[in-house]
Scaffold this active site. Structure first.
Site, mmCIF file in Angstrom:
data_model
loop_
_atom_site.group_PDB
_atom_site.id
_atom_site.type_symbol
_atom_site.label_atom_id
_atom_site.label_comp_id
_atom_site.label_asym_id
_atom_site.label_seq_id
_atom_site.Cartn_x
_atom_site.Cartn_y
_atom_site.Cartn_z
ATOM 1 N N ASP A 24 -5.740 -4.099 -1.791
ATOM 2 C CA ASP A 24 -4.701 -3.748 -0.818
ATOM 3 C C ASP A 24 -4.054 -4.989 -0.190
ATOM 4 O O ASP A 24 -4.721 -5.824 0.421
ATOM 5 C CB ASP A 24 -5.340 -2.883 0.270
ATOM 6 C CG ASP A 24 -4.318 -2.169 1.125
ATOM 7 O OD1 ASP A 24 -3.372 -2.828 1.594
ATOM 8 O OD2 ASP A 24 -4.470 -0.954 1.349
ATOM 9 N N SER A 70 0.833 -1.202 0.000
ATOM 10 C CA SER A 70 0.000 0.000 0.000
ATOM 11 C C SER A 70 0.871 1.257 0.000
ATOM 12 O O SER A 70 1.672 1.444 -0.894
ATOM 13 C CB SER A 70 -0.965 -0.049 1.188
ATOM 14 O OG SER A 70 -2.051 0.821 1.013
#
Length: 281
Positions: free
Chosen positions: A162, A50
């Site tokens: 993610d 991320s």
């Protein structure tokens, strides 16, 4: 390109750097990198999730710490996302990909100066996916695709979101690559009180990262884990980049003695390195 000043003899140890997710708190990673650079500690490989994948990709592409600081100070959500049709995500992150494509000059993984890996999760198989080939910008976008908030990314047969959903501190990825000594930077400490959310956006992100705290098991496997004290800052807060970078610097400096001890080489390591160099000649 960032340059090592080589204060300590690192010998044959290959250093891996794991940069966790943490949304806007990711600017703290830059402060950590500043201290590592100052002390001559340059990773041989970087793995990011991320926000950590954004910083890691740019660093591995050759951006200096000063250049990363300038980018962090100028960053805004409008440059990264736009409101989309509420189909698979509230916000579309194609702007983020385009911005990174520009910054990275369209680089693929094999064109980076330092080996880089980024982690995402395939929603269709519920498995971790390590991205290390193809366009770096698209891979980073996939690793940043917070489920429900940002649109997922199609990658071959995968539907990627993610990476922090399953693994927010990718230590084992670095071990598998061949790193002997792993430094992890964790922006989401497992036990701490978060800042109170101020809107739906922050509530959604806080909910996700509350779940992601269960994906920190690998942080304990690192040889040195750095915890910048950024928990008081909102996950959507891009206005305090300077202070978060300072928190990253402080946290890294607090770990310098541990790093010095862990990265020292024995006389045998030095001899092996010398002999290896003679054979290559």
């Amino acid at each position: 390109m960032p340059q090592s000043r080589g204060k300590w003899p690192w010998g044959r140890k290959k250093v891996g750097l794991a940069l966790s997710g943490g949304a806007a708190r990711g600017t703290a990673h830059i402060g950590v990198l500043e201290v590592l650079e100052r002390e001559g500690i340059r990773p041989d490989v970087v793995a990011g999730v991320s926000a950590g994948s954004v910083v890691g990709a740019l660093y591995c592409a050759g951006y200096s710490v000063e250049q990363l600081k300038a980018l962090a100070r100028d960053l805004s959500w409008s440059r990264l996302v736009r409101l989309g049709r509420p189909h698979l995500g509230l916000f579309d992150t194609s702007r983020m990909e385009a911005y990174l494509e520009e910054l990275l000059a369209g680089r693929t993984f094999d064109q980076l100066s330092i080996p880089f890996l980024t982690v995402a999760v395939d929603l269709l198989t519920a498995q971790e996916v390590v991205l290390k080939e193809g366009r770096v910008a698209r891979a980073v976008r996939a690793s940043c695709a917070v489920p429900g908030l940002f649109t997922p990314v199609e990658w071959n047969d995968h539907l990627l979101v993610d990476g922090g959903l399953l693994n927010n501190v990718p230590v084992q990825v670095l071990r598998d690559w061949g790193a002997d000594y792993v430094i992890a930077v964790n922006l989401l400490p497992p036990y701490a009180r978060n800042a109170r959310p101020r809107n739906l956006w922050e509530l959604w992100m806080l909910t996700l990262y509350t779940l992601e705290r269960n994906a920190h098991a690998e942080a304990q496997q690192a040889d040195c884990t750095i915890y910048p004290d950024v928990i008081e800052f909102s996950l959507a807060d891009l206005e305090h980049a300077e202070e978060m970078m300072e928190r990253g610097r402080r946290a890294a400096e607090a770990k310098l003695e541990q790093l010095r001890a862990g990265l020292q080489t024995s006389p045998l390591d030095k001899l092996r390195r010398k002999l290896g160099g003679m054979r290559r000649r």
